[in-house]
Design an enzyme around this catalytic site. Structure first.
Site, PDB file in Angstrom:
ATOM      1  N   LEU A  24      25.732  18.156  25.583  1.00 13.81           N
ATOM      2  CA  LEU A  24      27.066  18.104  25.479  1.00 13.81           C
ATOM      3  C   LEU A  24      27.560  18.858  24.107  1.00 13.81           C
ATOM      4  O   LEU A  24      28.243  19.466  23.827  1.00 13.81           O
ATOM      5  CB  LEU A  24      27.732  17.093  25.533  1.00 13.81           C
ATOM      6  CG  LEU A  24      27.219  15.884  26.453  1.00 13.81           C
ATOM      7  CD1 LEU A  24      28.105  15.010  26.658  1.00 13.81           C
ATOM      8  CD2 LEU A  24      28.117  16.846  27.960  1.00 13.81           C
ATOM      9  N   GLY A  27      24.796  18.139  17.633  1.00 19.07           N
ATOM     10  CA  GLY A  27      24.243  18.305  17.133  1.00 19.07           C
ATOM     11  C   GLY A  27      26.108  19.239  16.183  1.00 19.07           C
ATOM     12  O   GLY A  27      25.893  19.677  15.214  1.00 19.07           O
ATOM     13  N   GLU A 149      22.799  12.406  13.256  1.00 21.34           N
ATOM     14  CA  GLU A 149      23.088  12.305  14.848  1.00 21.34           C
ATOM     15  C   GLU A 149      21.403  11.961  15.662  1.00 21.34           C
ATOM     16  O   GLU A 149      20.650  11.816  15.417  1.00 21.34           O
ATOM     17  CB  GLU A 149      23.140  13.999  14.942  1.00 21.34           C
ATOM     18  CG  GLU A 149      22.915  14.576  16.401  1.00 21.34           C
ATOM     19  CD  GLU A 149      22.362  15.626  16.721  1.00 21.34           C
ATOM     20  OE1 GLU A 149      22.110  16.585  16.242  1.00 21.34           O
ATOM     21  OE2 GLU A 149      22.677  15.704  18.523  1.00 21.34           O
ATOM     22  N   ASP A 156      18.961   5.064  26.744  1.00 17.80           N
ATOM     23  CA  ASP A 156      17.466   5.636  26.932  1.00 17.80           C
ATOM     24  C   ASP A 156      16.640   4.874  26.741  1.00 17.80           C
ATOM     25  O   ASP A 156      16.999   4.498  25.583  1.00 17.80           O
ATOM     26  CB  ASP A 156      16.979   6.756  26.102  1.00 17.80           C
ATOM     27  CG  ASP A 156      18.212   8.270  26.807  1.00 17.80           C
ATOM     28  OD1 ASP A 156      18.942   8.128  28.354  1.00 17.80           O
ATOM     29  OD2 ASP A 156      18.382   9.035  25.818  1.00 17.80           O
ATOM     30  N   GLN A 201      34.058   5.498  30.399  1.00 18.87           N
ATOM     31  CA  GLN A 201      33.426   3.876  29.726  1.00 18.87           C
ATOM     32  C   GLN A 201      32.364   3.253  30.011  1.00 18.87           C
ATOM     33  O   GLN A 201      32.034   2.215  30.095  1.00 18.87           O
ATOM     34  CB  GLN A 201      34.740   4.095  31.307  1.00 18.87           C
ATOM     35  CG  GLN A 201      36.085   3.824  31.571  1.00 18.87           C
ATOM     36  CD  GLN A 201      36.996   3.588  32.856  1.00 18.87           C
ATOM     37  OE1 GLN A 201      36.668   2.161  32.985  1.00 18.87           O
ATOM     38  NE2 GLN A 201      37.353   4.125  33.329  1.00 18.87           N
ATOM     39  N   CYS A 391       8.076  38.709  12.191  1.00 21.31           N
ATOM     40  CA  CYS A 391       6.271  37.733  11.489  1.00 21.31           C
ATOM     41  C   CYS A 391       5.556  38.118  12.650  1.00 21.31           C
ATOM     42  O   CYS A 391       4.650  39.685  12.265  1.00 21.31           O
ATOM     43  CB  CYS A 391       7.107  35.877  12.321  1.00 21.31           C
ATOM     44  SG  CYS A 391       5.476  34.858  11.197  1.00 21.31           S
ATOM     45  N   HIS A 528      10.505  34.953   8.495  1.00 21.04           N
ATOM     46  CA  HIS A 528      11.151  34.447   9.065  1.00 21.04           C
ATOM     47  C   HIS A 528      12.203  34.108   8.820  1.00 21.04           C
ATOM     48  O   HIS A 528      13.321  32.972   8.426  1.00 21.04           O
ATOM     49  CB  HIS A 528      11.468  32.369   9.753  1.00 21.04           C
ATOM     50  CG  HIS A 528       9.890  32.916  11.130  1.00 21.04           C
ATOM     51  ND1 HIS A 528      10.336  33.386  12.282  1.00 21.04           N
ATOM     52  CD2 HIS A 528       8.509  32.702  11.249  1.00 21.04           C
ATOM     53  CE1 HIS A 528       9.004  33.464  13.057  1.00 21.04           C
ATOM     54  NE2 HIS A 528       7.945  32.850  12.041  1.00 21.04           N
ATOM     55  N   GLU A 530      15.242  34.763   9.688  1.00 22.80           N
ATOM     56  CA  GLU A 530      16.686  34.101  10.310  1.00 22.80           C
ATOM     57  C   GLU A 530      16.371  32.669  11.061  1.00 22.80           C
ATOM     58  O   GLU A 530      17.602  32.548  11.192  1.00 22.80           O
ATOM     59  CB  GLU A 530      15.979  34.595  12.672  1.00 22.80           C
ATOM     60  CG  GLU A 530      15.150  33.680  12.777  1.00 22.80           C
ATOM     61  CD  GLU A 530      13.216  33.923  12.413  1.00 22.80           C
ATOM     62  OE1 GLU A 530      13.425  35.287  11.953  1.00 22.80           O
ATOM     63  OE2 GLU A 530      13.110  33.736  13.421  1.00 22.80           O
TER      64      GLU A 530
HETATM   65  N1  GLN Z   1       1.208  33.815  15.603  1.00 23.70           N
HETATM   66  C1  GLN Z   1       1.367  34.858  14.292  1.00 23.70           C
HETATM   67  C2  GLN Z   1       0.592  33.304  13.655  1.00 23.70           C
HETATM   68  O1  GLN Z   1       0.703  32.374  13.219  1.00 23.70           O
HETATM   69  C3  GLN Z   1       3.033  34.913  14.914  1.00 23.70           C
HETATM   70  C4  GLN Z   1       3.760  33.309  13.857  1.00 23.70           C
HETATM   71  C5  GLN Z   1       4.939  33.479  14.345  1.00 23.70           C
HETATM   72  O2  GLN Z   1       5.320  34.635  14.594  1.00 23.70           O
HETATM   73  N2  GLN Z   1       5.519  32.299  14.263  1.00 23.70           N
HETATM   74  O3  GLN Z   1       0.238  34.543  12.421  1.00 23.70           O
END
Ligand code: GLN
Length: 569
Positions: A24, A27, A149, A156, A201, A391, A528, A530
């Site tokens: 839903l 988070g 959260e 459950d 409810q 990566c 990463h 991101e």
């Molecule tokens: N499989 C690759 C490694 O372990 C890349 C890992 C990833 O993309 N997070 O180095």
């Protein structure tokens, strides 16, 4: 904020539970409330209590669980922590994620160490005490409010110890220092033309059986609810009428949810309930960001080539980061998800990439679809299409370059082919014993590591604003084999980011970022990034990539990766 709030040293707790169905957006609701409280000047921490028995989601398949999110301190966590960081702008830590597996592991370790003095170890009180201690560990004199959260849905079986623990918290922390928010689904039955409150409810009844009486009811529905439906919910769920909160589907972006809550004064009501001063909630920066999302000047199309494409949430932080960067250029990103295996099988595979403005290969593991990723990368390199690799996306970019530019046709990662004659990507030294012992949970190179940016004139250094060293998060076992470095640099693939643990031993440094000379934008990182992007602070590498992609689309500008002005004009 004009003034700092008066503080009494007590950490308040907000618990968010869910009912009727899962998925839903608990988070997002929890994180949105957190954002409002931060905008009021409060110091907020947030955590996820997950009732499953995995110690963490690190070993779970993304098809099962979506993306594995990684924190600065190297915890592999539920993707909700990504929402928390993106909404709150406050870094989470290992303590922000609590699973049953982690709790039981700790209880059993204590039992084995004889810490329970010969007593019988039980779910109540030992497991519930452990849960409470972990929740409390996030509080302290520097924290005004902890939001927890509770994963799963009320009723459950595996969630019961968590529910019991949070029920007990109200007694221990004091009634007035704890707020319970229950998020429910309110279905619309089309055939009857009616909104139905009965599931909600029942869900509240289930919660009350456990001894938890919700203070707020947040109602997920397609639309806002009528006054009479809210009156009914208030009456039968025993919640004050002003605390029955609408949470309809938002039209443009999840970042509208804080605004939805703000309009209903949820932050004021929560503060009143917790005995905290009601302060002005500064929404200026947030509102402006949402305004940009609602009114993009143009679009840009990015192909994301990966292996878990069918799962909406498998690359959550990646797609979020692309969106954040697009917003900052006043653009809307149209993300085309391409299953990498399809590029291997389809003889017209190039058609799938013909109309995109940039290609992104995210992180991943294992052989399946790997050759398809290499095809997409080659296409980007040869046609001048902007490329961003994350990566595995960096490892793949290096393999493609070795095969097709350096003429090492069998170059590979030992992850894909242990017997390759050109092991370009190899298991890190620090990982060899771990892999041999088969100890795979939580043992990758995880979390923040410093990355030195040695080449001042590179795109990488420019995008990072001229910094000498940056911190990025990691999750990998394999690395670039330094024996091939000289060949790469000579052929135009530059190493623009390095991890240098010991300056006297350059051979022990790790390649962190590569960048292709003489290409509009071809950049890939072992990290990463991101995990460090937010809608109000997009990540510079994504920003550069989106800028270059937009330039590719419009064929305007000089290729420095900043299209904001082009988009504005
Ligand atoms: N499989 C690759 C490694 O372990 C890349 C890992 C990833 O993309 N997070 O180095």
């Amino acid at each position: 904020m004009s003034s700092t709030p008066k503080r009494d040293g007590i950490t308040r707790h907000i618990f968010v539970t869910g009912g009727v169905v899962s998925s839903l957006g608990k988070g997002i609701a929890a994180a949105s409330l957190g954002r409002l409280l931060i905008n009021m000047g409060y110091r907020v921490r947030i955590q996820k209590l997950d009732p499953y028995l995995n110690v963490d989601p690190g070993t779970m398949n993304p098809f099962q669980h979506g993306e594995v999110y990684v924190t600065d301190d190297g915890a592999e966590t539920d993707l909700d922590l990504g929402h928390y960081e993106r909404f709150l702008g406050v870094p989470c830590s290992k303590n922000s994620t609590v699973t049953s597996g982690k709790i039981y592991q700790s209880v059993i370790q204590k039992e084995r160490a004889g810490k329970y003095n010969g007593g019988t170890v039980q779910v109540v009180p030992h497991v519930t005490d452990e849960i409470k201690a972990t929740i409390r560990s996030l509080g302290g004199p520097e924290v005004d409010i902890v939001i927890s959260e509770v994963g799963g849905t009320v009723g459950d079986i595996e969630g019961l110890p968590f529910m019991e623990a949070v029920r007990q918290m109200r007694h221990e922390v004091g009634r007035d220092n704890v707020v319970f928010i229950h998020l429910v689904y309110i279905p619309y039955i089309k055939a009857a033309g009616e909104i139905k409150t009965k599931p909600a409810q029942h869900s509240v009844q289930k919660l009350r059986e456990i001894g938890i009486v919700p203070d707020f009811l947040m109602c997920r529905a397609e639309k806002t609810l009528s006054k009479s439906v809210k009156e009914k919910l208030a009456l039968f769920c025993n919640v004050d009428q002003d605390k029955v909160i609408d949470l309809p589907d938002v039209p443009n972006t999840i970042y509208e949810v804080p605004q939805v809550l703000e309009k209903q004064s949820v932050h004021d009501l929560v503060c009143k309930r917790l005995g905290l001063p009601v302060r002005e909630c500064d929404m200026k920066a947030w509102d402006l960001m949402v305004h940009h999302i609602r009114k993009p000047k143009d679009t840009v199309t990015i192909a994301m080539v990966g292996k878990y494409i069918d799962h909406q949430d498998a690359y959550k932080s990646v797609t979020e980061s692309v969106d954040h960067a697009a917003y900052s250029h006043l653009l809307k990103a149209n993300i085309v998800r391409i299953e990498s295996e399809s590029l291997e099988k389809d003889e017209h595979w190039q058609d799938k990439l013909k109309n995109v403005d940039g290609i992104l290969v995210p992180g991943g593991f294992g052989k399946r679809g790997f050759e398809g990723k290499l095809r997409a990368i080659r296409y980007a390199r040869e046609t001048g299409l902007p490329y961003l690799g994350l990566c595995l996306g960096m490892q793949a970019a290096c393999i493609e370059f070795a095969r097709n530019v350096l003429n090492l046709p069998e170059a590979n990662s030992t992850e894909m082919n242990e017997k390759t004659p050109d092991p370009l990507i190899v298991v890190m030294d620090s990982q060899k014993d771990i892999v041999a012992a088969g100890n795979l949970g939580g043992t990758m190179r995880l979390g923040n590591y410093p990355c030195t940016l040695p080449k001042k004139s590179s795109k990488t250094a420019k995008l990072y604003g001229g910094a000498d060293v940056v911190q990025e998060r990691h999750r990998h076992r394999y690395e670039f084999n330094n024996a091939y470095r000289a060949q790469f640099e000579a052929a135009g693939m530059l190493f623009t980011g390095l991890y240098i643990p010991d300056a006297t031993k350059p051979e022990a440094s790790l390649v962190e970022i590569v960048e292709l000379k003489n290409h509009p934008f071809f950049l890939a990182t072992q990290a990463h990034p991101e995990f460090k992007s937010s809608p109000v602070q997009p990540h510079p590498l994504f920003r550069g990539f989106l800028g270059a992609a937009y330039k590719h689309k419009t064929m305007a500008g000089d290729g420095d990766g900043d299209a904001a002005t082009a988009a504005e004009g």
